[in-house]
Scaffold this motif. Structure first.
Motif, PDB file in Angstrom:
ATOM      1  N   GLY A 109      -8.806   4.688 -20.903  1.00 29.42           N
ATOM      2  CA  GLY A 109      -9.198   5.797 -20.049  1.00 29.42           C
ATOM      3  C   GLY A 109      -7.996   6.412 -19.358  1.00 29.42           C
ATOM      4  O   GLY A 109      -6.872   5.905 -19.450  1.00 29.42           O
ATOM      5  N   GLU A 118     -12.759  -2.841 -21.819  1.00 31.09           N
ATOM      6  CA  GLU A 118     -12.468  -1.458 -22.181  1.00 31.09           C
ATOM      7  C   GLU A 118     -11.050  -1.098 -21.760  1.00 31.09           C
ATOM      8  O   GLU A 118     -10.538  -1.612 -20.771  1.00 31.09           O
ATOM      9  CB  GLU A 118     -13.440  -0.493 -21.498  1.00 31.09           C
ATOM     10  CG  GLU A 118     -14.903  -0.738 -21.755  1.00 31.09           C
ATOM     11  CD  GLU A 118     -15.566  -1.556 -20.659  1.00 31.09           C
ATOM     12  OE1 GLU A 118     -16.804  -1.413 -20.485  1.00 31.09           O
ATOM     13  OE2 GLU A 118     -14.857  -2.324 -19.968  1.00 31.09           O
ATOM     14  N   SER A 119     -10.469  -0.204 -22.522  1.00 29.79           N
ATOM     15  CA  SER A 119      -9.155   0.332 -22.164  1.00 29.79           C
ATOM     16  C   SER A 119      -9.023   1.725 -22.758  1.00 29.79           C
ATOM     17  O   SER A 119      -9.828   2.118 -23.610  1.00 29.79           O
ATOM     18  CB  SER A 119      -8.028  -0.574 -22.675  1.00 29.79           C
ATOM     19  OG  SER A 119      -8.065  -0.673 -24.082  1.00 29.79           O
ATOM     20  N   LEU A 133     -10.696   5.459 -26.488  1.00 27.43           N
ATOM     21  CA  LEU A 133     -11.099   4.267 -25.763  1.00 27.43           C
ATOM     22  C   LEU A 133     -11.223   3.099 -26.734  1.00 27.43           C
ATOM     23  O   LEU A 133     -11.602   3.279 -27.882  1.00 27.43           O
ATOM     24  CB  LEU A 133     -12.442   4.483 -25.061  1.00 27.43           C
ATOM     25  CG  LEU A 133     -12.541   5.671 -24.110  1.00 27.43           C
ATOM     26  CD1 LEU A 133     -13.909   5.676 -23.442  1.00 27.43           C
ATOM     27  CD2 LEU A 133     -11.431   5.651 -23.082  1.00 27.43           C
ATOM     28  N   CYS A 187     -12.720  -1.041 -27.027  1.00 28.38           N
ATOM     29  CA  CYS A 187     -13.568  -2.089 -26.458  1.00 28.38           C
ATOM     30  C   CYS A 187     -13.288  -3.366 -27.242  1.00 28.38           C
ATOM     31  O   CYS A 187     -13.680  -3.480 -28.413  1.00 28.38           O
ATOM     32  CB  CYS A 187     -15.040  -1.709 -26.564  1.00 28.38           C
ATOM     33  SG  CYS A 187     -16.179  -3.017 -26.081  1.00 28.38           S
ATOM     34  N   TYR A 220     -18.409   2.762 -20.246  1.00 29.03           N
ATOM     35  CA  TYR A 220     -18.658   1.335 -20.432  1.00 29.03           C
ATOM     36  C   TYR A 220     -18.961   1.050 -21.895  1.00 29.03           C
ATOM     37  O   TYR A 220     -19.626   1.852 -22.560  1.00 29.03           O
ATOM     38  CB  TYR A 220     -19.873   0.885 -19.622  1.00 29.03           C
ATOM     39  CG  TYR A 220     -19.773   1.098 -18.137  1.00 29.03           C
ATOM     40  CD1 TYR A 220     -20.192   2.284 -17.558  1.00 29.03           C
ATOM     41  CD2 TYR A 220     -19.289   0.090 -17.309  1.00 29.03           C
ATOM     42  CE1 TYR A 220     -20.123   2.480 -16.185  1.00 29.03           C
ATOM     43  CE2 TYR A 220     -19.217   0.271 -15.929  1.00 29.03           C
ATOM     44  CZ  TYR A 220     -19.630   1.468 -15.380  1.00 29.03           C
ATOM     45  OH  TYR A 220     -19.553   1.650 -14.017  1.00 29.03           O
ATOM     46  N   THR A 229     -14.082   1.913 -17.812  1.00 27.18           N
ATOM     47  CA  THR A 229     -12.785   2.577 -17.708  1.00 27.18           C
ATOM     48  C   THR A 229     -13.030   4.034 -17.322  1.00 27.18           C
ATOM     49  O   THR A 229     -13.935   4.684 -17.845  1.00 27.18           O
ATOM     50  CB  THR A 229     -11.985   2.457 -19.023  1.00 27.18           C
ATOM     51  OG1 THR A 229     -10.673   3.004 -18.846  1.00 27.18           O
ATOM     52  CG2 THR A 229     -12.661   3.163 -20.186  1.00 27.18           C
ATOM     53  N   GLN A 230     -12.228   4.516 -16.394  1.00 31.41           N
ATOM     54  CA  GLN A 230     -12.430   5.873 -15.871  1.00 31.41           C
ATOM     55  C   GLN A 230     -11.823   6.907 -16.808  1.00 31.41           C
ATOM     56  O   GLN A 230     -10.664   6.789 -17.219  1.00 31.41           O
ATOM     57  CB  GLN A 230     -11.797   5.995 -14.487  1.00 31.41           C
ATOM     58  CG  GLN A 230     -11.858   7.387 -13.888  1.00 31.41           C
ATOM     59  CD  GLN A 230     -13.266   7.784 -13.468  1.00 31.41           C
ATOM     60  OE1 GLN A 230     -13.975   7.000 -12.831  1.00 31.41           O
ATOM     61  NE2 GLN A 230     -13.678   9.000 -13.812  1.00 31.41           N
TER      62      GLN A 230
END
Length: 126
Positions: free
Chosen positions: A9, A6-7, A20, A22, A95, A120-121
């Motif tokens: 965030g 994941e990216s 986001l 995935c 997620y 990712t937050q």
């Protein structure tokens, strides 16, 4: 080896947007359901959205319908979650998860998914 990464965030103000991504590897992708889940501190993991790669069917939690959009680029083996009109209550670790479509009984229920990313937050400030 199955990998989901994941990216996208980050920290955003209420009303803002994030996208986001995935990125999937190590499995066929076609014929898989890809879901986005989130978990806030002290809360259970909840399903946000999901998509089935074979037919593009999409699923959304009531809390995000109309604000979030899920999409899939099968050629890039990547699923996106466009999040608009973000609210502080959207703050969580997000997620992505994957499983073969025929094994997923309920698309927004995490127990049906076999593979998971690290998360990712997403933080939405008021």
């Amino acid at each position: 080896e199955v990998q989901l990464v994941e990216s996208g965030g980050g920290l955003v103000q209420a009303g803002g947007s994030l996208r986001l991504s995935c990125a999937a590897s190590g499995f066929t992708f076609y014929g898989y359901a890809i879901g986005w889940f989130r978990q806030a501190p002290g809360k259970e993991r909840e399903g946000v959205s999901a998509i089935t790669s074979s037919d593009g069917n999409t699923y959304y939690a009531a809390s995000v319908k109309g604000r979030f959009t899920i999409s899939s680029d099968n050629a890039k083996r990547t699923v996106y979650l466009q999040m608009n009109s973000l609210k502080p209550e959207d703050t969580a670790v997000y997620y992505c998860a994957a499983s073969e479509e025929h094994t997923v009984v309920k698309a927004l229920t995490h127990v049906w998914y076999d593979y998971w990313g690290q998360g990712t937050q997403v933080t939405v400030s008021s």
